[in-house]
Every structure is written in C-alpha cells, then in structure tokens.
Scaffold this motif. Sequence first.
Motif, short mmCIF file in Angstrom:
data_model
loop_
_atom_site.label_atom_id
_atom_site.label_comp_id
_atom_site.label_asym_id
_atom_site.label_seq_id
_atom_site.Cartn_x
_atom_site.Cartn_y
_atom_site.Cartn_z
N PRO A 43 0.81 -1.23 0.00
CA PRO A 43 0.00 0.00 0.00
C PRO A 43 0.84 1.26 0.00
O PRO A 43 0.60 2.18 -0.80
CB PRO A 43 -0.82 -0.12 1.29
CG PRO A 43 -0.83 -1.58 1.61
CD PRO A 43 0.47 -2.11 1.13
N GLN A 44 1.82 1.31 0.90
CA GLN A 44 2.67 2.49 1.02
C GLN A 44 4.11 2.06 1.23
O GLN A 44 4.39 1.22 2.08
CB GLN A 44 2.23 3.35 2.20
CG GLN A 44 3.17 4.52 2.52
CD GLN A 44 2.83 5.17 3.83
OE1 GLN A 44 1.83 5.87 3.94
NE2 GLN A 44 3.65 4.95 4.85
N LYS A 112 -3.23 11.33 4.41
CA LYS A 112 -3.38 9.87 4.36
C LYS A 112 -4.79 9.41 4.01
O LYS A 112 -4.98 8.34 3.43
CB LYS A 112 -2.95 9.25 5.69
CG LYS A 112 -1.45 9.10 5.85
CD LYS A 112 -1.14 8.38 7.15
CE LYS A 112 0.35 8.21 7.35
NZ LYS A 112 0.66 7.54 8.63
N MET A 116 -5.33 6.69 1.23
CA MET A 116 -6.02 5.42 1.42
C MET A 116 -7.00 5.14 0.29
O MET A 116 -7.16 3.99 -0.15
CB MET A 116 -6.75 5.40 2.77
CG MET A 116 -7.53 4.11 3.03
SD MET A 116 -6.48 2.62 3.03
CE MET A 116 -6.54 2.17 4.77
N VAL A 119 -4.99 3.75 -2.42
CA VAL A 119 -4.58 2.38 -2.05
C VAL A 119 -5.70 1.39 -2.33
O VAL A 119 -5.49 0.34 -2.96
CB VAL A 119 -4.16 2.34 -0.57
CG1 VAL A 119 -4.10 0.91 -0.05
CG2 VAL A 119 -2.82 3.03 -0.38
N LEU A 120 -6.90 1.69 -1.87
CA LEU A 120 -8.02 0.77 -2.03
C LEU A 120 -8.43 0.64 -3.50
O LEU A 120 -8.87 -0.43 -3.94
CB LEU A 120 -9.20 1.23 -1.18
CG LEU A 120 -8.95 1.18 0.34
CD1 LEU A 120 -10.17 1.74 1.08
CD2 LEU A 120 -8.62 -0.23 0.80
N TYR A 123 -5.81 -1.74 -4.96
CA TYR A 123 -6.05 -3.09 -4.44
C TYR A 123 -7.27 -3.71 -5.09
O TYR A 123 -7.26 -4.90 -5.46
CB TYR A 123 -6.23 -3.04 -2.92
CG TYR A 123 -6.74 -4.34 -2.35
CD1 TYR A 123 -5.92 -5.46 -2.25
CD2 TYR A 123 -8.07 -4.46 -1.94
CE1 TYR A 123 -6.40 -6.66 -1.75
CE2 TYR A 123 -8.56 -5.66 -1.44
CZ TYR A 123 -7.72 -6.75 -1.34
OH TYR A 123 -8.20 -7.95 -0.86
N VAL A 135 0.37 -9.17 0.18
CA VAL A 135 0.54 -7.77 0.56
C VAL A 135 1.72 -7.63 1.52
O VAL A 135 1.87 -8.43 2.46
CB VAL A 135 -0.73 -7.23 1.24
CG1 VAL A 135 -0.60 -5.73 1.52
CG2 VAL A 135 -1.96 -7.51 0.38
N ILE A 151 -2.29 3.45 6.77
CA ILE A 151 -2.65 2.81 5.50
C ILE A 151 -1.66 1.72 5.13
O ILE A 151 -1.85 1.02 4.13
CB ILE A 151 -2.72 3.84 4.35
CG1 ILE A 151 -1.33 4.38 4.01
CG2 ILE A 151 -3.67 4.98 4.69
CD1 ILE A 151 -1.31 5.28 2.78
N PHE A 156 -4.67 -0.98 6.79
CA PHE A 156 -5.08 -1.60 5.52
C PHE A 156 -5.72 -2.96 5.76
O PHE A 156 -6.76 -3.28 5.17
CB PHE A 156 -3.87 -1.75 4.59
CG PHE A 156 -4.18 -2.54 3.35
CD1 PHE A 156 -4.81 -1.94 2.28
CD2 PHE A 156 -3.87 -3.89 3.26
CE1 PHE A 156 -5.13 -2.66 1.13
CE2 PHE A 156 -4.18 -4.63 2.13
CZ PHE A 156 -4.82 -4.01 1.06
N ALA A 159 -9.15 -2.63 6.86
CA ALA A 159 -10.03 -2.07 5.83
C ALA A 159 -10.49 -3.13 4.83
O ALA A 159 -11.63 -3.09 4.35
CB ALA A 159 -9.32 -0.93 5.09
#
Length: 482
Positions: A43-44, A112, A116, A119-120, A123, A135, A151, A156, A159
């Motif tokens: 993610p990051q 952030k 996020m 990121v989502l 993903y 991941v 995140i 993550f 989430a």
Amino acid sequence: MSSFPYHTLMVQGTTSDAGKSTIVAALCRVLWQQGVKVAPFKPQNMALNSAVTADGGEIGRAQALQAIAAGLAPHTDMNPVLLKPSSDTGAQIIVHGKVRAEMDARDYHTYKTAAMSAVLESYGRLRAQYQAVIVEGAGSPAEINLRDRDIANMGFAEAVDCPVILVADIDRGGVFAHIIGTLDCLSASERNRIVGFVINRFRGDLSLLQPGIDWLEERTGKPVLAVLPYLHGLYLDAEDAVQSVQASRGAFRIVVPSLPRMSNHTDFDPLRAHPGVDLRFVRQGETHPPADLVILPGSKNTRADLACLRSEGWGRYLDKHLRYGGKVIGICGGFQMLGTSVSDADGIEGAAGTSDGLGILPMTTTLASSKQLAQVRGTCTFADADVSGYEIHMGVSSGEALQRPAFVIGGRGEGARSVDDQVLGTYLHGLFDSPQACSALLRWAGLESDIVVDAGKLREASLDRIAEMCMPLCAALAKASR
C-alpha cells in the motif's frame, strides 16, 4: 493448481528489514510456480530505490522484484503510494506512479485519508484480476504514533479484512520480545487477524530454539508457521538500505560515495557480483581509498548531496584521481554533479537556488517539476554493445558535453563522454544489469576480463532459492486455515 487458502494475505514485520519483502517475493514465486495467478501489493512504501513500470509510472524497487517473482511486468497498482525522502522531515509523494506533491511529515499525515482511497482503488483492481494478492506491510504495525489513519499495516488489513502473518528476524536478537511486544501494541481485532508467526534468518540447531517456540505458541495461542534459514549469497534488489558487507574479491577497485540521499544503489549490484571487482561504498567521515573507477550515484536531492560531496573533500579527490588517469562515471544526480552548475529556481528538491557543480563536464542542469520516467534500450557509443535501463529524473541538462553522448537511445544521443574519454555521464539507471553493457563499461574503465555478470539470471536463481525455502510456510498456511 495450488490449494493456497487465501485470496489476500498480508506479511507484516516486527521491525523494518525483518524480511517482509523477501517473503512476499518468495510466496509470489511459489504460487506462480504452482499455477496461481498472483500479484504483489504494498500500500505504502518509503524508499529511494524505485523502478519504472510498464505503464510509465514509478514504484518501489522491491515491488518490481516481487512482480518478477510472480511472472509479471511491474505495474503502478502494485505500490500505489511511494514516499521518496528528500530531507529528514520531507518527502516527494508519488501516487499511482506519478508525483503528487512534496510534503512534510505532518502534511502527509493529514493527506493519508486521500492516500487510502488510492490504495483501495489499486487493491480493488488487483483483487479483481488475480487469484491471490500477497501484501507487504511497511516497517512495524506497533508504531503507536502512526496508528491514526494508518494505510501501511493494520489500517489496511482492517479495511480489507485480510489475514496477517507476522515476521521477526532472529538474527537481530530478541525475537520473542519483538513478537510479544508487537502483539501487546495491537488492538484485539488486529491481534485476532494474525494467523501465525515466521521466525526469519535462523542459523544454528533448531532443537535449541524449540523450547522458545513452544513457549511462544502456548502464550499467544498462535502457531509458529515456519523457521526460515539464513540464506547467504542471495542476489535480490534491496528495498532501501545499502548492504553493510562490501564486495572485496577482485583487483579492480570501484569506489562509490555513499551520499545521504543516494537513490537506486541497486545500480551497483551487478558490480558487487563480479569476481574481478572490489566495490566499496565510502560513507561520510571515512578515508577515500584509491580507485580505478569512481561512480557518483543517483540522488534524491542533488544540490544537498553535492554540498556533502564537497565538504567531504571529494572534489579534490576526483581532481587527483583524474590527473592520475582514473575513470569516473556519473549516474543521474551524479551525472548532474559533474557539470558546471545545478539550478533549482523553483525549490523542487529543497531551498531554491543554484549550486556550482564539480566542473568536470561542460554542461549545466536545471531542475524541472515534470519527472522523466521511461524504460529504454539502445547502444553504447564506446563499444559494440546493447544497453537497457530506466530514467527517473527531474533535471534537464544542456551544454557542449552532450555533443559526445555515451549512448544512443531511440536514435538520440544520451549522456556524455569527456574529450579525453576519462569521464562518462548518463541518466540511465540499471545500465549494469545488461550483461553486454556491464562488460563494455568495465572494459572502458580499464578492467580486462572475460567474465560476464548476468544480473537477470542471478536474480531468477535467487528467487527460486527463496521459493524453495518458503515451501514449508505455504504448507503451514494451508494447514492453519483448516
């Protein structure tokens, strides 16, 4: 087809450099070998080692390696948020492969929420395309000060509701304390999603470790899924830290200044692997050793690293080195430093201003807000050899030096060579990965050797080694899910 039980599995570590990147790469290679369509995801990432993707973006170098492990071309969705530090408190923010902004830590913390979303989004695309997504977390999930709006780790995992394995490096010492301390810093729901532990980099008698494993499993109610051995001699792209062990086998001496904001030090991995080369990174305060070839590396903050180079006496060292017939290569930021000036009127990398260069090549560089990102192929001008690599830079260079290019890329000249042919500069990262170009550059620098280092083959062999190492982990994960 594999019986791998998870659509998404996250690998987190008790510390930085616990082995998360390697284990994700290994799991990707195992699943790919078993016919599973698998993709890596982080993610990051915070790293100065990056790679250019097939879709023209920029991601962390480790995710590019993991993509190769999975039999894929690297894609920006595999690392949607990349932070490239430009100072102790600020970083360039790259989202979906493109520069979004320069932010300090406090501003990024506020940002952030938007990060996020990116990121989502990435993903979700990977989850729709692949049977499995492996991941990688970042740092440690136990950083209490970073839990809000996280995140990168449990934020993550919560989430997307995915299981987690926790990796700890026993070679550092205190492995059981690392695991128990990390669990104690997590919420109940976060602890519940950890399906087991991996003890990494073990060397010794496993029977002596077993009482500790039994204690850990009884105390936590969670299994130790695998104890992975310490593997020597791996050829894998490092995420960020320069390896402390220096290659010192050959007689041909290569020296690289280890600059504070050095980027893409993986450029030098093929040279480290060459048995005829003694490659040394020279840190601040260390004596500058004699060399046959000096390579100035890339930099995320060219003017600041140039000032450091001067303060450490490298200007005088290079003058003497060249007087005595030595060779010099500058890569990206190191290439810019070789000119007469580097100008940053808009303060792109730091305070606005212009710095005098080393004055070795007759050219000037102006930093620009747009970043050049490209995978390229071409030929050398100093040898009958092909070259390939990638460009990641925000500077535009001009001047007389460019009339003698080092390479020809797509019909245009690239880089520069001095009139006396002692100095070569280029914007190309990864140029030593090409076996032909690596051999040609070493011959240009004075090493007469028939040995050819094929970085691609070395990387593939290492990926197969770590995949074999992680086969018991895959079996344990399947068992734990039942």
